[in-house]
Design a protein around this motif. Structure first.
Motif, mmCIF file in Angstrom:
data_model
loop_
_atom_site.group_PDB
_atom_site.id
_atom_site.type_symbol
_atom_site.label_atom_id
_atom_site.label_comp_id
_atom_site.label_asym_id
_atom_site.label_seq_id
_atom_site.Cartn_x
_atom_site.Cartn_y
_atom_site.Cartn_z
ATOM 1 N N LEU A 164 37.465 -112.930 14.506
ATOM 2 C CA LEU A 164 36.721 -112.770 15.762
ATOM 3 C C LEU A 164 35.368 -112.101 15.490
ATOM 4 N N VAL A 168 31.133 -113.780 15.160
ATOM 5 C CA VAL A 168 30.034 -113.291 16.015
ATOM 6 C C VAL A 168 28.685 -113.554 15.338
ATOM 7 N N ARG A 177 22.698 -113.863 26.803
ATOM 8 C CA ARG A 177 23.103 -113.188 28.028
ATOM 9 C C ARG A 177 23.693 -111.805 27.786
ATOM 10 N N LEU A 178 24.426 -111.652 26.689
ATOM 11 C CA LEU A 178 25.178 -110.419 26.447
ATOM 12 C C LEU A 178 24.476 -109.496 25.453
ATOM 13 N N GLU A 182 28.023 -105.001 24.837
ATOM 14 C CA GLU A 182 28.974 -105.749 25.679
ATOM 15 C C GLU A 182 29.936 -106.557 24.808
ATOM 16 N N VAL A 183 29.390 -107.175 23.774
ATOM 17 C CA VAL A 183 30.244 -107.945 22.863
ATOM 18 C C VAL A 183 31.243 -107.001 22.180
ATOM 19 N N SER A 186 33.998 -105.923 24.667
ATOM 20 C CA SER A 186 34.907 -107.028 24.983
ATOM 21 C C SER A 186 35.804 -107.350 23.793
ATOM 22 N N TYR A 187 35.214 -107.335 22.597
ATOM 23 C CA TYR A 187 36.009 -107.678 21.423
ATOM 24 C C TYR A 187 37.065 -106.622 21.132
ATOM 25 N N PHE A 190 39.747 -107.680 23.445
ATOM 26 C CA PHE A 190 40.396 -108.909 22.959
ATOM 27 C C PHE A 190 41.379 -108.593 21.822
ATOM 28 N N MET A 204 38.856 -104.708 30.867
ATOM 29 C CA MET A 204 38.073 -105.766 30.250
ATOM 30 C C MET A 204 36.640 -105.781 30.786
ATOM 31 N N THR A 205 36.389 -105.056 31.863
ATOM 32 C CA THR A 205 35.047 -105.016 32.452
ATOM 33 C C THR A 205 34.553 -103.581 32.550
ATOM 34 N N TRP A 209 28.668 -102.031 32.193
ATOM 35 C CA TRP A 209 28.005 -103.275 31.792
ATOM 36 C C TRP A 209 26.845 -103.600 32.710
#
Lengths: 213, 213
Positions: A164, A168, A177-178, A182-183, A186-187, A190, A204-205, A209
């Protein structure tokens, strides 16, 4: 991409050679890059490369080795910033993903061009890769023994976590966008999910952000 | 790697040129591969390449385009083999991961060398990539609307799902511990988890797995 943060060079001029070589290796591949092309990008004669490096191979070796060393140290620091498996794997996944976003040229060369290294150089790099992989694996094992993670195959879960982050560097664009952060957040979420640790949707949010388009 | 399953060539000789070009692009990169090197691998003169293809670029274009078309058709078939989001995403993730394991040379060239394509060729390929991504995204959206999946960012979840499969082509070795099928089954489970669908640990270990070392 921001590669300057990495102390890859010894002198400002050697550092410039490394930065240009890195960009060429990332765009055209190691085999597709000549020392002449590197020198041309610097508007110098090929001698400039040989002033600081034994060969094109030496340049690749320095880049790939130091890139791996840098990542390994960051992964260790991320692990050591926490004391239990859940936050440890979150920190490690965050660090791994953000490193690959921030240093995407370096990461692509380190991950996709390393098999152009000669055997002894490759061996040295693969040892650091093993140490990175083992650091992640140990957290996965500890979390599994503590009943926090639930995976059938510890090694495959470790590979998937690293996959994962590695990928990237292929898709991330700083103009996208991100943000890198943020990545990373989120990762981290994940990866926890992938390990079978239950993460509520709210987590997850992150509320911090910025919703950019 | 098994590339023969793909009908990339028109005649047995044209097909051989493609297979050799593919292997060279995967090992040395597109920029690092000359038509002369391709001809040499075939023990022929460079004329052999130009008998069937306009240029080295044409070879890359045929390989990358047909690789993407093949994957897209397989992804559609995987989706259409089921009618609801959970088994659909499992089938799609399984197909995506196994394709990248089985056709690892093709996948690496298609994923890492595509930006060497000229604008109009690149545009055509990026359109198929979008269709693949949209197919995955639609399942993620439908599953989220049905309350089966729980993700904060539909696009990032889609990218992460595709990342897992794409990176398989980097690390998978057919001589390794796991079979292609084992990777496919595990990745289907990883993807469900990543989407916040709860998967019991038992489902992560199909009882049919042969435990190879």
């Amino acid at each position: 991409m921001v590669e300057r943060a990495l102390d890859l060079g010894r002198t400002p001029e050697a550092d410039k050679v490394i930065q240009v070589a890195l960009r060429n290796f990332a765009r055209r591949g190691y085999v597709g890059t000549t020392t002449r092309a590197i020198a041309q990008s610097l508007e110098k004669s090929p001698a400039i490369v040989y002033t600081y490096f034994k060969s094109k191979h030496d340049l690749l070796y320095q880049i790939v080795l130091q890139g791996h060393e840098e990542l390994y140290l960051k992964i260790l620091a991320a692990r050591d910033s926490e004391t239990t498996p859940v936050p440890q794997i979150q920190q490690v996944a965050h660090t791994h993903a953000t490193f690959h976003a921030q240093h995407s040229d370096l990461a692509r060369v380190a991950n996709y061009e390393l098999y152009n290294l000669k055997p002894s150089a490759l061996k040295e790099v693969l040892e650091i890769r093993s140490r990175i992989q083992n650091t992640v694996r140990e957290i996965v094992v500890e979390g599994s023994m503590d009943g926090l993670f639930h995976v059938a195959d510890l090694d495959l879960a470790t590979i998937a976590i690293l996959s994962l982050g590695i990928d990237v560097s292929r898709w991330f664009r700083s103009s996208g966008r991100l943000t890198i952060e943020e990545v990373g957040l989120s990762y981290a979420a994940f990866v926890l999910r992938l390990l079978g640790a239950i993460v509520p949707a709210e987590q997850m949010t992150p509320s911090t952000w910025p919703h950019r388009v």
